[in-house]
Design an enzyme around this catalytic site. Sequence first.
Site, PDB file in Angstrom:
ATOM      1  N   LYS A  65       0.819  -1.220   0.000  1.00 19.30           N
ATOM      2  CA  LYS A  65       0.000   0.000   0.000  1.00 19.30           C
ATOM      3  C   LYS A  65       0.856   1.276   0.000  1.00 19.30           C
ATOM      4  O   LYS A  65       2.065   1.231   0.273  1.00 19.30           O
ATOM      5  CB  LYS A  65      -0.946  -0.038   1.203  1.00 19.30           C
ATOM      6  CG  LYS A  65      -1.986  -1.168   1.123  1.00 19.30           C
ATOM      7  CD  LYS A  65      -2.989  -1.078   2.271  1.00 19.30           C
ATOM      8  CE  LYS A  65      -4.040  -2.165   2.162  1.00 19.30           C
ATOM      9  NZ  LYS A  65      -5.071  -2.062   3.241  1.00 19.30           N
ATOM     10  N   TYR A  70     -12.484  -2.075  -4.055  1.00 18.46           N
ATOM     11  CA  TYR A  70     -13.023  -2.113  -2.692  1.00 18.46           C
ATOM     12  C   TYR A  70     -14.547  -1.995  -2.664  1.00 18.46           C
ATOM     13  O   TYR A  70     -15.120  -1.673  -1.614  1.00 18.46           O
ATOM     14  CB  TYR A  70     -12.381  -1.011  -1.847  1.00 18.46           C
ATOM     15  CG  TYR A  70     -11.005  -1.367  -1.332  1.00 18.46           C
ATOM     16  CD1 TYR A  70     -10.807  -2.458  -0.476  1.00 18.46           C
ATOM     17  CD2 TYR A  70      -9.884  -0.614  -1.686  1.00 18.46           C
ATOM     18  CE1 TYR A  70      -9.547  -2.794  -0.005  1.00 18.46           C
ATOM     19  CE2 TYR A  70      -8.615  -0.937  -1.205  1.00 18.46           C
ATOM     20  CZ  TYR A  70      -8.454  -2.026  -0.364  1.00 18.46           C
ATOM     21  OH  TYR A  70      -7.212  -2.350   0.115  1.00 18.46           O
ATOM     22  N   PHE A  93     -15.576   3.773   6.361  1.00 16.68           N
ATOM     23  CA  PHE A  93     -14.215   4.140   5.969  1.00 16.68           C
ATOM     24  C   PHE A  93     -13.971   4.044   4.458  1.00 16.68           C
ATOM     25  O   PHE A  93     -12.864   4.288   3.994  1.00 16.68           O
ATOM     26  CB  PHE A  93     -13.188   3.272   6.718  1.00 16.68           C
ATOM     27  CG  PHE A  93     -13.364   1.786   6.538  1.00 16.68           C
ATOM     28  CD1 PHE A  93     -12.904   1.139   5.396  1.00 16.68           C
ATOM     29  CD2 PHE A  93     -13.975   1.021   7.519  1.00 16.68           C
ATOM     30  CE1 PHE A  93     -13.063  -0.226   5.221  1.00 16.68           C
ATOM     31  CE2 PHE A  93     -14.142  -0.360   7.356  1.00 16.68           C
ATOM     32  CZ  PHE A  93     -13.686  -0.974   6.208  1.00 16.68           C
ATOM     33  N   ASN A 132      -2.194   0.335   6.605  1.00 17.38           N
ATOM     34  CA  ASN A 132      -1.664  -0.892   7.217  1.00 17.38           C
ATOM     35  C   ASN A 132      -0.788  -1.710   6.263  1.00 17.38           C
ATOM     36  O   ASN A 132      -0.667  -2.923   6.396  1.00 17.38           O
ATOM     37  CB  ASN A 132      -2.793  -1.717   7.825  1.00 17.38           C
ATOM     38  CG  ASN A 132      -3.848  -2.110   6.806  1.00 17.38           C
ATOM     39  OD1 ASN A 132      -3.688  -1.837   5.619  1.00 17.38           O
ATOM     40  ND2 ASN A 132      -4.905  -2.763   7.260  1.00 17.38           N
ATOM     41  N   HIS A 188      -2.353  -5.369   1.515  1.00 22.82           N
ATOM     42  CA  HIS A 188      -3.635  -6.034   1.287  1.00 22.82           C
ATOM     43  C   HIS A 188      -3.359  -7.496   0.993  1.00 22.82           C
ATOM     44  O   HIS A 188      -2.355  -7.827   0.373  1.00 22.82           O
ATOM     45  CB  HIS A 188      -4.362  -5.426   0.078  1.00 22.82           C
ATOM     46  CG  HIS A 188      -5.505  -6.279  -0.406  1.00 22.82           C
ATOM     47  ND1 HIS A 188      -6.757  -6.200   0.150  1.00 22.82           N
ATOM     48  CD2 HIS A 188      -5.557  -7.279  -1.334  1.00 22.82           C
ATOM     49  CE1 HIS A 188      -7.541  -7.100  -0.440  1.00 22.82           C
ATOM     50  NE2 HIS A 188      -6.840  -7.765  -1.343  1.00 22.82           N
ATOM     51  N   GLU A 221      -9.525 -10.905  -7.699  1.00 24.12           N
ATOM     52  CA  GLU A 221      -8.610  -9.767  -7.517  1.00 24.12           C
ATOM     53  C   GLU A 221      -7.409  -9.861  -8.466  1.00 24.12           C
ATOM     54  O   GLU A 221      -6.954  -8.841  -8.999  1.00 24.12           O
ATOM     55  CB  GLU A 221      -8.168  -9.706  -6.056  1.00 24.12           C
ATOM     56  CG  GLU A 221      -9.324  -9.324  -5.128  1.00 24.12           C
ATOM     57  CD  GLU A 221      -8.990  -9.376  -3.656  1.00 24.12           C
ATOM     58  OE1 GLU A 221      -9.876  -9.070  -2.844  1.00 24.12           O
ATOM     59  OE2 GLU A 221      -7.835  -9.730  -3.296  1.00 24.12           O
TER      60      GLU A 221
HETATM   61  P1  IDP Z   1      -8.111  -6.638   5.659  1.00 24.12           P
HETATM   62  O1  IDP Z   1      -7.269  -5.714   4.779  1.00 24.12           O
HETATM   63  O2  IDP Z   1      -7.350  -7.080   6.874  1.00 24.12           O
HETATM   64  O3  IDP Z   1      -8.719  -7.781   4.889  1.00 24.12           O
HETATM   65  P2  IDP Z   1     -10.739  -5.372   5.595  1.00 24.12           P
HETATM   66  O4  IDP Z   1     -11.753  -5.465   6.695  1.00 24.12           O
HETATM   67  O5  IDP Z   1     -10.989  -6.157   4.357  1.00 24.12           O
HETATM   68  O6  IDP Z   1      -9.320  -5.738   6.239  1.00 24.12           O
HETATM   69  O7  IDP Z   1     -10.590  -3.825   5.241  1.00 24.12           O
HETATM   70  C1  IDP Z   1      -9.961  -3.422   4.056  1.00 24.12           C
HETATM   71  C2  IDP Z   1      -9.047  -2.260   4.381  1.00 24.12           C
HETATM   72  O8  IDP Z   1      -9.847  -1.153   4.810  1.00 24.12           O
HETATM   73  C3  IDP Z   1      -8.063  -2.487   5.526  1.00 24.12           C
HETATM   74  O9  IDP Z   1      -6.907  -3.186   5.160  1.00 24.12           O
HETATM   75  C4  IDP Z   1      -7.755  -1.066   5.949  1.00 24.12           C
HETATM   76  O10 IDP Z   1      -6.836  -0.433   5.052  1.00 24.12           O
HETATM   77  C5  IDP Z   1      -9.135  -0.407   5.793  1.00 24.12           C
HETATM   78  N1  IDP Z   1      -9.900  -0.449   7.042  1.00 24.12           N
HETATM   79  C6  IDP Z   1     -10.497  -1.532   7.612  1.00 24.12           C
HETATM   80  N2  IDP Z   1     -11.137  -1.206   8.758  1.00 24.12           N
HETATM   81  C7  IDP Z   1     -10.951   0.136   8.912  1.00 24.12           C
HETATM   82  C8  IDP Z   1     -11.362   1.080   9.910  1.00 24.12           C
HETATM   83  O11 IDP Z   1     -12.045   0.744  10.887  1.00 24.12           O
HETATM   84  N3  IDP Z   1     -10.955   2.378   9.716  1.00 24.12           N
HETATM   85  C9  IDP Z   1     -10.216   2.778   8.651  1.00 24.12           C
HETATM   86  N4  IDP Z   1      -9.810   1.920   7.694  1.00 24.12           N
HETATM   87  C10 IDP Z   1     -10.164   0.612   7.816  1.00 24.12           C
HETATM   88 MG    MG Z   2     -10.111  -7.731   3.357  1.00 24.02          MG
END
Ligand code: IDP
Ligand code: MG
Length: 140
Positions: free
Chosen positions: A11, A51, A59, A114, A117, A128
């Site tokens: 990312k 997404y 978010f 974070n 992905h 994907e």
């Molecule tokens: P993952 O990446 O661990 O699979 P997902 O729930 O699929 O998590 O969420 C996709 C992405 O959305 C996350 O990697 C993160 O960048 C963002 N995200 C998820 N939850 C939050 C939140 O509560 N606040 C802000 N961004 C979030």
């Molecule tokens: Mg995910």
Amino acid sequence: MAVTRTFSIIKPDATRRNLTGAVTKALEDAGLRVVASKRIHMTNEQAGGFYAVHKERPFYNDLCAFMTSGPVVVQVLEGEDAVKLNRDVMGATNPADAAEGTIRKLFAESIEANSVHGSDSDENAAIEIAFFFKPEEIVG
Ligand code: IDP
Ligand code: MG
């Protein structure tokens, strides 16, 4: 256990800090092989489409803005049970909850920024991968 493929994104928070190599090394050290890789700057359309599953989440708009804020590296990874292997080395979505030694524990800045992905199922991995790669761009 079968050799399978998963889809990964390094990312913008990680590319900005010049962590492409460090993240890729962590993936490789975990037993994953990079069989396709390209550095792109996602368009709004690409981020929104990728997404779309999160469209109703609070978010979503911020996430799309973040994912288009700088370059990313999209990759196809191959390994034994690749989806699970990758999720294990990535760590929890929120770095505060991520296990020691995981990529998100080591590198993530926040729950949003974070660093990586990873697909969450074989079915989504196939979708994907096809979103970003032509079959001939994947060399196993
Ligand atoms: P993952 O990446 O661990 O699979 P997902 O729930 O699929 O998590 O969420 C996709 C992405 O959305 C996350 O990697 C993160 O960048 C963002 N995200 C998820 N939850 C939050 C939140 O509560 N606040 C802000 N961004 C979030
Ligand atoms: Mg995910």
